[in-house]
Motif scaffolding. Structure first.
Motif, PDB file in Angstrom:
ATOM      1  N   ALA A 299      37.891  29.977  47.356  1.00  0.00           N
ATOM      2  CA  ALA A 299      37.809  30.093  45.897  1.00  0.00           C
ATOM      3  C   ALA A 299      38.038  28.747  45.225  1.00  0.00           C
ATOM      4  O   ALA A 299      37.475  28.466  44.163  1.00  0.00           O
ATOM      5  CB  ALA A 299      38.821  31.118  45.402  1.00  0.00           C
ATOM      6  N   CYS A 300      38.852  27.894  45.847  1.00  0.00           N
ATOM      7  CA  CYS A 300      39.132  26.572  45.277  1.00  0.00           C
ATOM      8  C   CYS A 300      37.893  25.688  45.285  1.00  0.00           C
ATOM      9  O   CYS A 300      37.785  24.748  44.494  1.00  0.00           O
ATOM     10  CB  CYS A 300      40.252  25.887  46.046  1.00  0.00           C
ATOM     11  SG  CYS A 300      41.828  26.786  46.072  1.00  0.00           S
ATOM     12  N   LEU A 301      36.941  25.979  46.182  1.00  0.00           N
ATOM     13  CA  LEU A 301      35.747  25.160  46.319  1.00  0.00           C
ATOM     14  C   LEU A 301      34.617  25.608  45.394  1.00  0.00           C
ATOM     15  O   LEU A 301      33.588  24.938  45.303  1.00  0.00           O
ATOM     16  CB  LEU A 301      35.244  25.204  47.769  1.00  0.00           C
ATOM     17  CG  LEU A 301      36.251  24.798  48.851  1.00  0.00           C
ATOM     18  CD1 LEU A 301      35.628  24.948  50.232  1.00  0.00           C
ATOM     19  CD2 LEU A 301      36.733  23.377  48.641  1.00  0.00           C
ATOM     20  N   SER A 302      34.806  26.735  44.724  1.00  0.00           N
ATOM     21  CA  SER A 302      33.745  27.270  43.871  1.00  0.00           C
ATOM     22  C   SER A 302      33.458  26.347  42.688  1.00  0.00           C
ATOM     23  O   SER A 302      34.360  25.755  42.101  1.00  0.00           O
ATOM     24  CB  SER A 302      34.155  28.660  43.351  1.00  0.00           C
ATOM     25  OG  SER A 302      33.193  29.140  42.424  1.00  0.00           O
ATOM     26  N   GLU A 303      32.177  26.225  42.361  1.00  0.00           N
ATOM     27  CA  GLU A 303      31.780  25.418  41.206  1.00  0.00           C
ATOM     28  C   GLU A 303      31.947  26.181  39.900  1.00  0.00           C
ATOM     29  O   GLU A 303      31.843  25.599  38.820  1.00  0.00           O
ATOM     30  CB  GLU A 303      30.328  24.973  41.369  1.00  0.00           C
ATOM     31  CG  GLU A 303      30.110  24.057  42.567  1.00  0.00           C
ATOM     32  CD  GLU A 303      28.666  23.605  42.673  1.00  0.00           C
ATOM     33  OE1 GLU A 303      27.846  24.044  41.827  1.00  0.00           O
ATOM     34  OE2 GLU A 303      28.357  22.824  43.586  1.00  0.00           O
ATOM     35  N   ASP A 304      32.208  27.476  40.010  1.00  0.00           N
ATOM     36  CA  ASP A 304      32.415  28.303  38.822  1.00  0.00           C
ATOM     37  C   ASP A 304      33.891  28.256  38.434  1.00  0.00           C
ATOM     38  O   ASP A 304      34.749  28.761  39.161  1.00  0.00           O
ATOM     39  CB  ASP A 304      31.998  29.737  39.114  1.00  0.00           C
ATOM     40  CG  ASP A 304      32.139  30.642  37.883  1.00  0.00           C
ATOM     41  OD1 ASP A 304      32.465  30.114  36.794  1.00  0.00           O
ATOM     42  OD2 ASP A 304      31.951  31.869  38.027  1.00  0.00           O
ATOM     43  N   PRO A 305      34.237  27.674  37.296  1.00  0.00           N
ATOM     44  CA  PRO A 305      35.638  27.590  36.886  1.00  0.00           C
ATOM     45  C   PRO A 305      36.314  28.947  36.792  1.00  0.00           C
ATOM     46  O   PRO A 305      37.533  29.054  36.944  1.00  0.00           O
ATOM     47  CB  PRO A 305      35.572  26.898  35.514  1.00  0.00           C
ATOM     48  CG  PRO A 305      34.264  26.174  35.518  1.00  0.00           C
ATOM     49  CD  PRO A 305      33.341  27.014  36.331  1.00  0.00           C
ATOM     50  N   ALA A 306      35.526  29.984  36.559  1.00  0.00           N
ATOM     51  CA  ALA A 306      36.112  31.316  36.441  1.00  0.00           C
ATOM     52  C   ALA A 306      36.706  31.797  37.756  1.00  0.00           C
ATOM     53  O   ALA A 306      37.542  32.705  37.778  1.00  0.00           O
ATOM     54  CB  ALA A 306      35.056  32.305  35.951  1.00  0.00           C
ATOM     55  N   GLU A 307      36.254  31.214  38.856  1.00  0.00           N
ATOM     56  CA  GLU A 307      36.762  31.604  40.170  1.00  0.00           C
ATOM     57  C   GLU A 307      38.100  30.946  40.487  1.00  0.00           C
ATOM     58  O   GLU A 307      38.762  31.307  41.452  1.00  0.00           O
ATOM     59  CB  GLU A 307      35.748  31.230  41.257  1.00  0.00           C
ATOM     60  CG  GLU A 307      34.434  31.989  41.183  1.00  0.00           C
ATOM     61  CD  GLU A 307      34.602  33.442  41.584  1.00  0.00           C
ATOM     62  OE1 GLU A 307      35.547  33.743  42.337  1.00  0.00           O
ATOM     63  OE2 GLU A 307      33.794  34.281  41.135  1.00  0.00           O
ATOM     64  N   HIS A 308      38.486  29.974  39.691  1.00  0.00           N
ATOM     65  CA  HIS A 308      39.699  29.206  39.979  1.00  0.00           C
ATOM     66  C   HIS A 308      40.946  29.900  39.441  1.00  0.00           C
ATOM     67  O   HIS A 308      40.892  30.604  38.429  1.00  0.00           O
ATOM     68  CB  HIS A 308      39.600  27.801  39.381  1.00  0.00           C
ATOM     69  CG  HIS A 308      38.521  26.974  40.004  1.00  0.00           C
ATOM     70  ND1 HIS A 308      38.050  25.807  39.445  1.00  0.00           N
ATOM     71  CD2 HIS A 308      37.795  27.151  41.145  1.00  0.00           C
ATOM     72  CE1 HIS A 308      37.107  25.301  40.204  1.00  0.00           C
ATOM     73  NE2 HIS A 308      36.933  26.103  41.246  1.00  0.00           N
ATOM     74  N   ASN A 309      42.054  29.662  40.127  1.00  0.00           N
ATOM     75  CA  ASN A 309      43.357  30.170  39.699  1.00  0.00           C
ATOM     76  C   ASN A 309      44.065  29.066  38.925  1.00  0.00           C
ATOM     77  O   ASN A 309      44.279  27.968  39.450  1.00  0.00           O
ATOM     78  CB  ASN A 309      44.172  30.582  40.937  1.00  0.00           C
ATOM     79  CG  ASN A 309      45.537  31.152  40.584  1.00  0.00           C
ATOM     80  OD1 ASN A 309      45.980  31.079  39.439  1.00  0.00           O
ATOM     81  ND2 ASN A 309      46.196  31.727  41.566  1.00  0.00           N
ATOM     82  N   ARG A 310      44.444  29.358  37.718  1.00  0.00           N
ATOM     83  CA  ARG A 310      45.021  28.312  36.870  1.00  0.00           C
ATOM     84  C   ARG A 310      46.367  27.822  37.386  1.00  0.00           C
ATOM     85  O   ARG A 310      46.831  26.736  37.021  1.00  0.00           O
ATOM     86  CB  ARG A 310      45.167  28.816  35.435  1.00  0.00           C
ATOM     87  CG  ARG A 310      46.190  29.927  35.253  1.00  0.00           C
ATOM     88  CD  ARG A 310      46.273  30.336  33.795  1.00  0.00           C
ATOM     89  NE  ARG A 310      47.315  31.327  33.565  1.00  0.00           N
ATOM     90  CZ  ARG A 310      47.580  31.838  32.374  1.00  0.00           C
ATOM     91  NH1 ARG A 310      46.876  31.438  31.327  1.00  0.00           N
ATOM     92  NH2 ARG A 310      48.540  32.739  32.232  1.00  0.00           N
ATOM     93  N   PRO A 380      38.380  39.202  30.558  1.00  0.00           N
ATOM     94  CA  PRO A 380      38.079  37.796  30.246  1.00  0.00           C
ATOM     95  C   PRO A 380      36.786  37.297  30.900  1.00  0.00           C
ATOM     96  O   PRO A 380      36.248  36.276  30.485  1.00  0.00           O
ATOM     97  CB  PRO A 380      39.301  37.049  30.784  1.00  0.00           C
ATOM     98  CG  PRO A 380      39.876  37.943  31.827  1.00  0.00           C
ATOM     99  CD  PRO A 380      39.589  39.346  31.376  1.00  0.00           C
ATOM    100  N   ARG A 381      36.288  38.035  31.879  1.00  0.00           N
ATOM    101  CA  ARG A 381      35.089  37.560  32.578  1.00  0.00           C
ATOM    102  C   ARG A 381      33.803  38.140  31.972  1.00  0.00           C
ATOM    103  O   ARG A 381      32.813  37.428  31.830  1.00  0.00           O
ATOM    104  CB  ARG A 381      35.171  37.914  34.060  1.00  0.00           C
ATOM    105  CG  ARG A 381      36.415  37.305  34.720  1.00  0.00           C
ATOM    106  CD  ARG A 381      36.474  37.621  36.193  1.00  0.00           C
ATOM    107  NE  ARG A 381      35.431  36.924  36.926  1.00  0.00           N
ATOM    108  CZ  ARG A 381      35.222  37.076  38.222  1.00  0.00           C
ATOM    109  NH1 ARG A 381      35.971  37.932  38.903  1.00  0.00           N
ATOM    110  NH2 ARG A 381      34.269  36.408  38.835  1.00  0.00           N
TER     111      ARG A 381
END
Length: 397
Positions: A299-310, A380-381
């Motif tokens: 998930a950290c490698l995803s280019e979609d910021p929505a996939e990231h954990n803040r 939020p998504r």
């Protein structure tokens, strides 16, 4: 209760214990050689005095005896100074061992005493990083503020920085060659050719200065003893006599390159770290890499910021995420569910809740959101709104 894994914590503390012990071992060995050298010289000179005592005038005999006494007094003073240094190293080793021994008394990571120990350990790690980076004054201020004099290897890194500066800035090999002479037996054991590299550089500088006769004599004295292991390079060095510093021939252009001084400084640093059992990288880097690798997921490698954990440092692509780019992914036998809204772990106390559109969030985040939206929640998504009662509790098997 969070138990402490002492073995894992001690795994990276080897240099912390070994450095003062290695310094002590070298100090004792150097003192032993000095005493043997001085006593042999004094004994030989005393034997000569005894042989010629009847042929010498009283004044001359008295002068020779005074000279011997003065030499022995100087040796005594040196031994007293070294004894004090050795006592400090022994005390430093004891305090470091006692600091690590405290770990067996801690039962939980939540203990205030353990948290204080970790804070002090962090200071040690930062001091190590500052000393390696050449920020000696800043490191010393942190040492003094935390009363960590016995936990910092300031003198060792000061020596490293001094010799490195001499090589890179002053283009002089004298300090490094003196260090090699003091540690020749240790360098021989690890089959290190640093001294040859330094001698070769001095030889090159003589050719650069067009001092050919001195360069030839220097090569005979200092390069030829390395013929058993460095013969091809010695042959190339002798061929260098036929080239000028402005040559474009690659092998000899590289020998005249000023960048060799930086290479020598880096090699010296690596060698002294090896002798004192210090890792090539700062401990701060090793700890950061270990922690980031343990957190890194697909998930950290995803280019979609929505996939990231803040709350995930690896997902912060502009900061720590850059450091984690080349690190391996973590291996998890059991996955953890993390709420995308709060970044908190979802478990039996904070169960995952599925919205009608299929997205899952934690109960606590949806409850908090519904309190501000009159009992409704907004995904939020997708941007869709639902009643909190429409969310379904999930059970992960």
């Amino acid at each position: 209760m969070d138990k402490i894994n002492i073995d894992n914590m001690l795994a990276i503390e080897e240099p912390f214990i070994k450095v003062p012990l290695e310094q002590l071992r070298r100090a004792v060995r150097h003192t032993q050689k000095q005493v043997e050298r001085e006593t042999e010289a004094v004994s030989a000179e005393m034997a000569e005095v005894l042989k010629s005592q009847y042929r010498l005038a009283p004044e001359e005999l008295q002068s020779k005896l005074d000279s011997l006494i003065e030499r022995l007094q100087t040796l005594k003073q040196d031994l007293e100074r070294v004894k004090q240094e050795e006592s400090q190293l022994i005390q430093r080793s004891k305090l470091r061992a006692a600091d690590l021994h405290k770990l067996k008394d801690f039962e939980s990571t939540t203990q205030p005493e353990f948290q204080h120990w970790c804070r002090q350990r962090l200071d040690r790690v930062l001091i190590d990083y500052m000393l390696r980076s050449g920020n000696l004054n800043t490191a010393q201020r942190l040492v003094e503020s935390g009363n960590l004099e016995h936990f910092a290897d300031t003198s060792l890194f000061a020596q490293v920085m001094s010799i490195e500066s001499e090589l890179k800035d002053a283009h002089s090999c004298q300090g490094a060659l003196s260090w090699c002479a003091e540690n020749r037996s240790a360098l021989r054991k690890i089959q290190c050719s640093l001294e040859f590299e330094l001698r070769l550089q001095e030889y090159v500088e003589m050719i650069r200065a067009k001092n050919t006769p001195a360069a030839i004599l220097y090569a005979k004295k200092h390069l030829s003893p390395w013929s058993d292991t460095q013969m091809p390079r010695i042959q190339r060095a002798m061929t260098l006599l036929a080239f000028s510093p402005s040559t474009s021939c690659p092998p000899y252009k590289a020998m005249f390159d000023e960048a060799r001084w930086t290479g020598l400084a880096n090699e010296f640093r690596m060698v002294i770290f090896q002798l004192y059992n210090l890792p090539a990288q700062p401990l701060l880097h090793l700890l950061l890499q270990t922690g980031l690798s343990a957190l890194k997921t697909f998930a950290c490698l995803s280019e979609d910021p929505a996939e990231h954990n803040r709350n995930c440092p690896v997902c912060q692509t502009e900061t720590l995420g850059k450091l984690a780019q080349d690190l391996p992914l973590s291996h998890h036998d059991n996955s953890n569910l993390v709420c995308r809204i709060t970044g908190e772990k979802m478990d039996e106390d904070n169960p995952p809740m599925r919205l009608p559109n299929g997205y899952v969030y934690s109960l606590s985040s949806l409850t908090e959101m519904s309190a501000t939206l009159d009992g409704k929640v907004k995904c939020p998504r997708s941007g869709k709104t639902f009643k909190l009662s429409e969310a379904t509790k999930l059970f992960i098997s």
